[in-house]
Motif scaffolding. Structure first.
Motif, mmCIF file in Angstrom:
data_model
loop_
_atom_site.group_PDB
_atom_site.id
_atom_site.type_symbol
_atom_site.label_atom_id
_atom_site.label_comp_id
_atom_site.label_asym_id
_atom_site.label_seq_id
_atom_site.Cartn_x
_atom_site.Cartn_y
_atom_site.Cartn_z
ATOM 1 N N THR A 15 1.012 -1.464 0.260
ATOM 2 C CA THR A 15 0.287 -0.062 0.051
ATOM 3 C C THR A 15 0.775 1.275 -0.245
ATOM 4 O O THR A 15 0.426 2.294 -0.469
ATOM 5 C CB THR A 15 -0.528 0.307 1.100
ATOM 6 O OG1 THR A 15 -1.821 -1.075 0.979
ATOM 7 C CG2 THR A 15 -1.886 1.168 0.953
ATOM 8 N N THR A 62 4.174 1.306 -7.430
ATOM 9 C CA THR A 62 3.714 2.121 -8.201
ATOM 10 C C THR A 62 3.154 2.645 -6.821
ATOM 11 O O THR A 62 2.509 4.351 -6.778
ATOM 12 C CB THR A 62 1.702 0.819 -8.082
ATOM 13 O OG1 THR A 62 1.891 0.148 -7.119
ATOM 14 C CG2 THR A 62 2.833 0.211 -9.238
ATOM 15 N N ALA A 63 2.734 2.662 -5.957
ATOM 16 C CA ALA A 63 2.151 3.238 -4.256
ATOM 17 C C ALA A 63 3.464 4.512 -4.259
ATOM 18 O O ALA A 63 2.917 5.494 -4.232
ATOM 19 C CB ALA A 63 2.694 2.593 -3.410
ATOM 20 N N LYS A 64 4.331 4.319 -4.547
ATOM 21 C CA LYS A 64 4.749 5.623 -4.130
ATOM 22 C C LYS A 64 5.129 7.021 -5.624
ATOM 23 O O LYS A 64 4.894 7.915 -5.136
ATOM 24 C CB LYS A 64 7.101 5.296 -4.335
ATOM 25 C CG LYS A 64 7.731 6.335 -4.426
ATOM 26 C CD LYS A 64 9.142 5.857 -4.704
ATOM 27 C CE LYS A 64 10.444 7.372 -4.424
ATOM 28 N NZ LYS A 64 9.958 8.019 -5.479
ATOM 29 N N ASP A 90 1.732 7.229 -6.767
ATOM 30 C CA ASP A 90 0.296 7.917 -7.018
ATOM 31 C C ASP A 90 0.704 8.566 -5.645
ATOM 32 O O ASP A 90 0.211 9.702 -5.974
ATOM 33 C CB ASP A 90 0.243 6.267 -6.027
ATOM 34 C CG ASP A 90 -0.924 5.454 -7.177
ATOM 35 O OD1 ASP A 90 -0.757 6.026 -8.460
ATOM 36 O OD2 ASP A 90 -1.402 4.936 -6.840
ATOM 37 N N ILE A 91 1.558 8.794 -4.612
ATOM 38 C CA ILE A 91 1.776 9.829 -3.611
ATOM 39 C C ILE A 91 2.674 10.733 -4.462
ATOM 40 O O ILE A 91 2.085 11.780 -3.936
ATOM 41 C CB ILE A 91 2.209 9.418 -2.850
ATOM 42 C CG1 ILE A 91 2.015 7.720 -1.593
ATOM 43 C CG2 ILE A 91 3.253 9.997 -1.487
ATOM 44 C CD1 ILE A 91 3.202 7.268 -0.812
ATOM 45 N N ARG A 130 2.019 11.664 -7.519
ATOM 46 C CA ARG A 130 1.736 12.056 -8.333
ATOM 47 C C ARG A 130 0.373 13.912 -7.827
ATOM 48 O O ARG A 130 -0.486 13.883 -8.188
ATOM 49 C CB ARG A 130 0.987 11.541 -9.485
ATOM 50 C CG ARG A 130 2.077 10.386 -10.357
ATOM 51 C CD ARG A 130 0.684 10.157 -10.765
ATOM 52 N NE ARG A 130 -0.066 9.280 -10.898
ATOM 53 C CZ ARG A 130 0.588 7.776 -10.738
ATOM 54 N NH1 ARG A 130 1.990 7.703 -11.542
ATOM 55 N NH2 ARG A 130 0.662 6.918 -10.181
ATOM 56 N N ALA A 131 0.319 12.690 -6.395
ATOM 57 C CA ALA A 131 -0.774 13.549 -5.171
ATOM 58 C C ALA A 131 -0.294 15.116 -5.477
ATOM 59 O O ALA A 131 -1.326 15.693 -4.990
ATOM 60 C CB ALA A 131 -1.499 12.848 -4.144
ATOM 61 N N ALA A 154 -0.582 14.669 -0.786
ATOM 62 C CA ALA A 154 -0.369 13.318 -0.487
ATOM 63 C C ALA A 154 -0.366 13.254 0.494
ATOM 64 O O ALA A 154 -1.054 11.535 1.267
ATOM 65 C CB ALA A 154 1.041 13.553 -1.021
ATOM 66 N N LEU A 156 -4.250 11.779 0.965
ATOM 67 C CA LEU A 156 -4.214 9.855 -0.145
ATOM 68 C C LEU A 156 -3.522 9.293 0.779
ATOM 69 O O LEU A 156 -4.466 8.164 0.945
ATOM 70 C CB LEU A 156 -3.331 10.651 -1.256
ATOM 71 C CG LEU A 156 -2.858 8.866 -1.809
ATOM 72 C CD1 LEU A 156 -4.462 8.388 -2.754
ATOM 73 C CD2 LEU A 156 -2.138 8.609 -3.334
ATOM 74 N N ARG A 211 -5.592 6.327 2.882
ATOM 75 C CA ARG A 211 -5.061 4.865 1.908
ATOM 76 C C ARG A 211 -5.066 3.953 4.172
ATOM 77 O O ARG A 211 -4.609 2.596 4.245
ATOM 78 C CB ARG A 211 -4.306 4.541 1.395
ATOM 79 C CG ARG A 211 -4.316 4.989 -0.103
ATOM 80 C CD ARG A 211 -3.015 5.017 -1.077
ATOM 81 N NE ARG A 211 -3.262 5.007 -2.682
ATOM 82 C CZ ARG A 211 -2.788 4.950 -3.444
ATOM 83 N NH1 ARG A 211 -1.155 3.640 -3.166
ATOM 84 N NH2 ARG A 211 -3.015 5.025 -4.841
#
Length: 675
Positions: A450, A455-457, A459-460, A462-463, A467, A470, A474
């Motif tokens: 998570t 991929t999680a890194k 997503d964070i 891009r937030a 961040a 987000l 999660r």
């Protein structure tokens, strides 16, 4: 006019020649068909044939019970998809070897028969486990007549045979399961092929089995075993006792009864790295044993060298014993290497440890051992990934091993589904710890996926300014799962569940729990950015307050550790988890917005380091955590000075009442609870 034609079964007729590549022991621990539920159900539901009727040709050749169905083939012929005929003559009976021994009264014959009988483990009434081996001298291996095979329970297994190894036949290989099923299988579910002897464990799962001699390598096994016994000298039995008393209850990856039965009967054909690894772990309690403390300790460096070199060779012949040896070697301080962990994962997949073996046609005790060993490998992979900062090599999509149930911890051979009174308290506590660690590891694996996967890194990152929100969104599901796990922790797994002057291994489980909590809050703190609005300032304050609570709880846990905890067995990841607490404190110090808060964390870190240095007297392996803390402390010396302290909790609460926030409300929503 249509002509009726009889469609013959697809499978060929069974071959009349014998397959002599495998000779089953006389005393089988389980019926060959017992582990096939569908076949067993057919046998139970089919009408029974009168005794005066002869068996069919296929059952006569297999020497199996022939159960006819009404108007159809017998059960076994139906299962093997072959013709059920009654045309062959009965085969002449072969004289048993024992008949010759009985008729010959010469001393040499009688001694040979007695030797074979003494080397065969009892199959009806298992002997009780040994708890004191120190006064039992190591018997010399029994002398066997030429050509005589010593029978053992491991010879019936799939992955523990002493002179054969196996490899799982995967679904995407050039060997298709349906094509393999066309082969002629003998009574041990094996069929010959050009790629080796193929063994069927279910209707769709197969293994290729090979003689160890097929893999050319230096034959140093006997020499390695001799060197190992020479190093430990007369203390081998005592070290085995220490191992099963201190390590095995919380880490049950060896079939204890089978091992001790072989050891008791003088069978010294153990896997060299496994035996060396057991001795190495037991040596950790050398000074605590009154009969050993005053004597010179065996050469640990030499023993480690033999263990590592022999394990490298053993991996060329995949067996359960090689996985066991590797896992035990990784439990030693400063020995958890990522490379060896990955090799063990590959080795475990080679012998099918990632599969559900519940219905395989292998001995019941081996199925239970496989489950325990598989989850030990799973935990090794996940916690090694945390400690080394690497991606896990075990995927949830390809993991199909059920969680062990109480019956899976029955280590008698054959299984009797019971424990002795001597084992009840400590053994049951260890089994409970093992199962709870499995559940906690699955939560930690979710935390890594998570928050720390690539991929999680992404997503964070891009937030952007969202961040933290987000990460909090999660975090909530996994925090709830972790909170429920801790609330349901059995009484025997609590930290205060121990007896004075009796070792308790509960410490490593609770330390792993704090490491999991800290890993969540570490990502939350990392996502925080300098606030630009009052609401962002307040959110930052609440997140840091929750992190502070977790850090203090973890440090208090370390302060409460007693000698009974420190001197017990600790999981290999414990040193890294202790260091993780210090790293989290250093992160909070480095990101503190004010000088007073930074000074608070600096003081707590000094106290924490002092506590660990004192605890290292009872648990020398903690020195590894202290070395990591020293490295972190060196980095903090370059920390720039902090400004004056920011507003306290009450002032900030009053300031932001207009925004609808409140300390209590936000804490309740984030489900922040003190441990």
């Amino acid at each position: 006019m249509a002509t009726a034609m009889a469609v013959q079964p697809l499978a060929p007729r069974p071959c009349s020649r014998d397959i002599a590549a495998w000779s089953p022991p006389k005393q089988r621990l389980m019926d060959n068909n017992e582990s096939r539920p569908a076949l067993k159900q057919l046998q139970q539901s089919a009408p029974q044939r009168p005794r005066r009727e002869r068996p069919c040709d296929g059952c006569r050749r297999r020497k199996s019970k022939c159960v006819l169905q009404e108007g159809r083939r017998c059960v076994l012929c139906e299962f093997h998809k072959q013709d059920c005929t009654f045309v062959e003559n009965a085969q002449p009976r072969k004289r048993k070897v024992d008949d010759t021994n009985k008729s010959d009264t010469s001393p040499n014959k009688r001694s040979a028969a007695s030797s074979v009988k003494a080397s065969t483990p009892p199959a009806t009434k298992p002997q009780q486990p040994i708890f004191d081996l120190s006064n039992i001298p190591a018997p010399a291996p029994p002398v066997q007549p030429a050509g005589t095979k010593v029978l053992s329970v491991v010879d019936e297994s799939l992955s523990l045979q002493r002179h054969r190894h196996c490899r799982y036949v995967g679904q995407t290989t050039a060997l298709d399961a349906r094509l393999i099923g066309l082969g002629d299988f003998n009574e041990t579910n094996e069929t010959e092929s050009q790629v080796g002897l193929l063994r069927q464990v279910t209707g769709t799962e197969y293994f290729s089995t090979h003689d160890d001699a097929d893999v050319p390598m230096p034959d140093d096994e006997a020499r390695a075993l001799a060197d190992i016994e020479r190093i430990v000298g007369p203390h081998g039995n005592k070290l085995i006792e220490i191992y099963f008393r201190n390590v095995h209850p919380s880490f049950p990856i060896i079939q204890k009864q089978a091992f001790l039965d072989r050891h008791r009967h003088g069978d010294r054909q153990f896997n060299p790295p496994l035996l060396a690894a057991m001795y190495l772990l037991a040596l950790g309690w050398w000074q605590q044993e009154p009969t050993l403390a005053s004597q010179p300790r065996p050469d640990i460096a030499r023993l480690e060298y033999i263990a590592i070199t022999s394990l490298t060779m053993a991996m060329q012949r995949p067996k359960i014993s090689a996985v066991q040896a590797g896992l035990l070697l990784l439990q030693r301080p400063k020995s958890s290497t990522w490379t060896l962990t990955v090799q063990l994962v590959a080795l475990g997949q080679d012998i099918g440890l990632h599969l559900d073996c519940s219905n395989w046609s292998i001995p019941l005790w081996e199925r239970r051992l496989r489950k325990r060993l598989a989850w030990a490998l799973y935990m090794q992979d996940k916690w090694s990934a945390v400690g080394h900062g690497r991606p896990s090599h075990i995927s949830a999509a390809d993991w199909n091993v059920p969680t062990p149930v109480p019956d899976d911890f029955d280590e008698s051979v054959p299984p009797i589904d019971s424990t002795t009174d001597e084992e009840d308290e400590e053994t049951l506590r260890g089994r409970s710890l093992f199962n709870q660690m499995i559940t906690l590891t699955s939560i930690m694996a979710e935390v890594c996926d998570t928050f720390y996967s690539q991929t999680a890194k992404a997503d964070i990152d891009r937030a952007g300014k969202y961040a933290t929100q987000l990460v909090l969104n999660r975090a909530k599901p996994v925090q709830i799962r972790l909170k429920e796990w801790f609330a349901k922790l059995p009484a025997e797994c609590k930290m205060d569940s121990y007896n004075t002057n009796q070792l308790s291994a509960t410490g490593y489980l609770h330390l792993a729990y704090f490491a999991t909590e800290i890993s969540i809050h570490r990502r939350i703190v990392q996502s925080l950015r300098p606030p630009t609005t009052p609401s962002e300032s307040y959110m930052m304050y609440i997140c840091r307050s929750a992190a502070k609570t977790r850090l203090i709880s973890a440090m208090d846990f370390v302060n409460r550790l007693r000698p009974e905890h420190l001197s017990a067995f600790w999981y290999f990841a414990s040193a890294s988890n202790f260091a993780l607490i210090g790293t989290f404190g250093a992160l909070l110090q480095a990101t503190s917005p004010g000088s007073e808060e930074a000074a608070f964390y600096a003081a707590r870190l000094n106290e924490f380091k002092w506590t660990l240095s004192v605890s290292a007297g009872k648990a020398p392996w903690i020195q590894g955590a202290l070395e990591l803390l020293d490295a972190t402390a060196t980095m903090l010396t370059r920390l720039p000075s902090k400004p004056a302290s920011v507003a306290d909790e009450e002032g900030m609460d009053e300031e932001l009442m207009m925004t609808g926030f409140g300390v209590g409300a936000v804490r309740q929503e984030m489900e922040v609870d003190r441990w």
